[in-house]
Design a protein around this motif. Structure first.
Motif, PDB file in Angstrom:
ATOM      1  N   LYS A 274      17.349   2.963  -6.631  1.00 43.49           N
ATOM      2  CA  LYS A 274      17.502   4.131  -5.763  1.00 43.49           C
ATOM      3  C   LYS A 274      18.998   4.394  -5.558  1.00 43.49           C
ATOM      4  O   LYS A 274      19.805   3.456  -5.549  1.00 43.49           O
ATOM      5  N   GLU A 306      -1.066  -0.169  -2.075  1.00 46.20           N
ATOM      6  CA  GLU A 306      -0.884   1.292  -2.056  1.00 46.20           C
ATOM      7  C   GLU A 306      -1.345   1.931  -0.750  1.00 46.20           C
ATOM      8  O   GLU A 306      -0.862   2.986  -0.359  1.00 46.20           O
ATOM      9  N   ASP A 326       7.626   3.939  -2.747  1.00 48.26           N
ATOM     10  CA  ASP A 326       6.760   4.259  -3.896  1.00 48.26           C
ATOM     11  C   ASP A 326       5.516   3.362  -3.964  1.00 48.26           C
ATOM     12  O   ASP A 326       4.547   3.708  -4.622  1.00 48.26           O
ATOM     13  N   LYS A 327       5.602   2.214  -3.318  1.00 47.22           N
ATOM     14  CA  LYS A 327       4.519   1.228  -3.461  1.00 47.22           C
ATOM     15  C   LYS A 327       3.446   1.354  -2.375  1.00 47.22           C
ATOM     16  O   LYS A 327       2.446   0.646  -2.425  1.00 47.22           O
ATOM     17  N   VAL A 353      12.029  11.216  -1.846  1.00 50.48           N
ATOM     18  CA  VAL A 353      10.947  10.400  -1.273  1.00 50.48           C
ATOM     19  C   VAL A 353      10.333  11.188  -0.116  1.00 50.48           C
ATOM     20  O   VAL A 353      11.055  11.705   0.737  1.00 50.48           O
TER      21      VAL A 353
END
Ligand SMILES: C[S@@+](CC[C@H](N)C(=O)[O-])C[C@H]1O[C@@H](n2cnc3c(N)ncnc32)[C@H](O)[C@@H]1O
Length: 454
Positions: A274, A306, A326-327, A353
Motif C-alpha cells: 500500500k 472475509e 482487502d481481507k 479502499v
C-alpha cells in the motif's frame, strides 16, 4: 558510607545488563551501571557519577571479553545513545530482547509458563532508519551536525550514524555544507538565538523519494532561494524541501508552521504493497522493512476471515487497518491526533479502499460509543503508545467479546501489565512474538495474541 567514590578506578565483574543496555556490576551489593560492558566480562572502570542507590562508570579496559562482544563501529554511537548495543553481536541482541520480554512476563504479568518466541530480527541490522532528526549547533565557531551526548544537550559531531539509511547520512552532510557556505547561523538554545535548529531527512525506502526539512527559529532565511537551489544541486534526488518554523525555547523539535520551499509537500512510501503520503509532520514507522514484519505477525495472529469486522485501535495514519482492509468485511480505526486521521483518510483515498471508517478521538471514549451503536468486532487490534492501554478501554474491549485481540506494543512492561488484566476478563494470552524494530538499541516491540476463553 558508599562503597565507591567518584573517580575511583577499580576492577569489577559484569553480572547483568539493564534494559537500557548498560552492564551491571556490584560492589558490596551496590550497583554500578557501565556503558560498553557485557555480562561475563571483567573490566577496569572509572567511576563517573555516584548516587545514593547506584553509580555510573565508564570502561577503561576490558580484561576478559564476552563471546557476545563485537568490534565497536564508533564509540560516540554509544555515548550519544544512538546505538547503545553496537558492542553486542546481533544474535546476542536478539536473545537479550527475548529475555527482557520473558522477564516482564514473569515479573509483571505473573505468567512464567508463557513461551516467548525468539525475537524476529533483520538480515542487515544497520542503516535501517528511514528518518533522521539531526540537531544543528555551533562548535568551535563552526556549524555542526551530530547528536546529543546521553542525558545532555552537548552536541557530539557525527557524520556516519550507522543505524540510518546512508542516503540520509549523505543528505545531512550535503545540507550542512550548503548552510556553512551561506553562513547560516546555528541555533543557540541558551538564549534562543540563531536560525537553523534541526535538519530532518526522510527517505522513501521503496520509492527513493527524499525530503529535507529545515527547522528554523524564524521564517526568514537570508538568501533562502540560493540556499534551496544549492541544496537541490547537491542532492539531485531531493523531491521535497520544507521549512518548519519553531520560535519557542523548547525541546520539542517541530513548530506549528510549515511551508514548502521546493518540490512536493509530501513524500510517498510503501508498506506491504500500500502507498502512503508522508508529510513533514506525519508519523510513519521509521523501520520500513521491520514494520512489514511486525504487521505481518499481527495479521497472522489475527487469522482474518472475509466476514470479519475489525477494530484498529490507536490507528495512527491508518497503516494497519488499510493493510488488512482487502481481507475483511469492514475496518473501524480510531486515533487521538486529528492530523493523523486526516492522513489516514488521504491514505484510504490513494489506495482506493472503501471498507474502512476512521474516527478522531481517544480510544477509551470512542470504543464505548461504538459498542453502544452496536458495532460488533470479531478482532480488535491495539497498538497503543508506550504507556499502554487505559483500564476502561481494556474493560470495554473485553465486554465487546471479540474472538481475538491482537496487541502490538512498543513497551513490554505495560503490555505485561495489560495482558494480566485481560486474563482476569476472559482473554488468554496464547502467543507472544518479539520483533526487533530498532537494532543496536535496547528497544523491543512485541505482538501478543489474546484469545477468548470459552
Ligand atoms: C504506536 S503508535 C501506532 C500507530 C499505528 N498503528 C502505526 O503502526 O503507525 C500509537 C498511536 O496512538 C495514538 N494515541 C495515543 N493516545 C491515544 C488515545 N488515548 N486514543 C487513541 N489514540 C491514541 C498516538 O497518537 C499514535 O498515533
Amino acid at each position: 558510607m558508599l562503597p565507591v567514590s567518584k573517580n575511583d578506578r577499580l576492577v569489577v565483574d559484569v553480572i547483568d545488563l539493564t534494559h537500557e543496555g548498560r552492564g551491571v556490576a556490584k560492589v558490596d551489593g551496590y550497583p554500578i551501571f557501565i556503558e560498553n560492558a557485557l555480562p561475563g566480562e571483567q573490566v577496569k572502570i572509572h567511576v563517573m557519577k555516584v548516587g545514593k542507590k547506584f553509580a555510573f562508570a565508564k570502561v577503561l579496559n576490558i580484561l576478559t571479553e564476552s563471546d557476545s562482544r563485537v568490534a565497536l563501529e564508533d564509540e560516540t554511537l554509544i555515548r550519544t545513545g544512538i546505538a547503545p548495543l553496537q558492542h553486542m553481536s546481533y544474535e546476542a541482541q536478539l536473545d537479550f530482547k527475548q529475555k527482557q520480554v520473558e522477564n516482564v512476563m514473569r515479573k509483571v504479568a505473573k505468567m512464567p509458563e508463557i513461551e516467548v518466541l525468539p525475537t524476529m530480527g533483520m538480515e542487515d541490522p544497520t542503516h535501517y532508519r528511514n528518518k533522521a532528526q539531526i540537531p544543528v549547533r555551533k562548535i568551535d565557531g563552526e556549524l555542526q551536525t551530530g547528536f546529543y551526548r546521553r542525558n545532555s544537550h552537548d552536541l557530539v559531531p557525527i557524520e556516519s550514524f550507522y543505524i540510518q539509511d546512508e542516503v540520509i547520512d549523505q543528505a545531512v552532510i550535503a545540507v550542512r555544507e550548503v548552510l556553512r557556505k551561506f553562513n547560516v547561523k546555528p541555533y543557540n538554545e541558551e538564549d534562543n538565538t540563531g536560525l537553523i535548529r534541526h535538519i530532518i531527512v526522510r527517505h522513501g525506502h521503496y520509492t527513493g523519494e527524499l525530503m529535507v526539512v529545515l527547522v528554523t527559529r524564524v521564517g526568514k532565511i537570508f538568501q533562502g532561494d540560493k540556499v534551496v537551489a544549492e541544496i537541490v544541486e547537491a542532492l539531485p534526488n531531493v523531491t521535497s524541501i520544507i521549512q518548519n518554523i519553531n520560535g519557542d525555547q523548547t525541546n520539542v523539535i517541530l513548530g506549528e508552521w510549515t511551508r514548502t520551499l521546493y518540490g512536493k509537500d509530501v513524500i510517498v512510501d510503501e508498506l506491504l504493497g500500500k502507498r502512503y503520503e508522508i508529510s513533514a509532520k506525519s508519523f510513519f514507522q521509521v523501520n520500513t522493512k521491520q514494520a512489514e514484519v511486525l504487521y505481518q505477525v499481527a495479521i497472522d495472529f489475527a487469522d482474518l476471515k472475509e466476514t470479519d469486522t475489525v477494530i484498529d485501535a490507536y490507528c495512527g495514519t491508518g497503516t494497519i487497518g488499510l493493510t488488512i482492509a482487502d481481507k475483511v468485511e469492514h475496518v473501524y480505526g480510531m486515533e487521538i491526533v486529528p492530523e493523523a486521521i486526516k492522513d489516514a483518510k488521504r491514505n484510504q483515498e490513494i489506495n482506493d479502499v472503501e471498507n474502512v471508517t476512521f474516527q478522531v478521538g481517544a480510544a477509551e471514549y470512542v470504543l464505548p460509543e461504538w459498542q453502544e451503536k452496536g458495532i460488533e468486532a470479531d478482532v480488535i487490534i491495539v497498538d497503543p503508545p508506550r504507556k499502554g492501554l487505559k483500564e476502561s478501554f481494556i474493560e470495554t474491549s473485553a465486554a465487546m467479546q471479540p474472538e481475538k485481540i491482537v496487541y502490538v506494543s512498543c513497551n513490554p512492561s505495560t503490555f505485561a501489565r495489560d495482558v494480566k488484566i485481560y486474563a482476569g476478563l476472559g482473554y488468554e494470552l496464547t502467543k507472544i512474538q518479539p520483533v526487533d524494530m530498532f537494532p543496536q538499541t535496547p528497544h523491543v516491540e512485541v505482538v501478543g495474541l489474546l484469545t477468548k476463553m470459552n
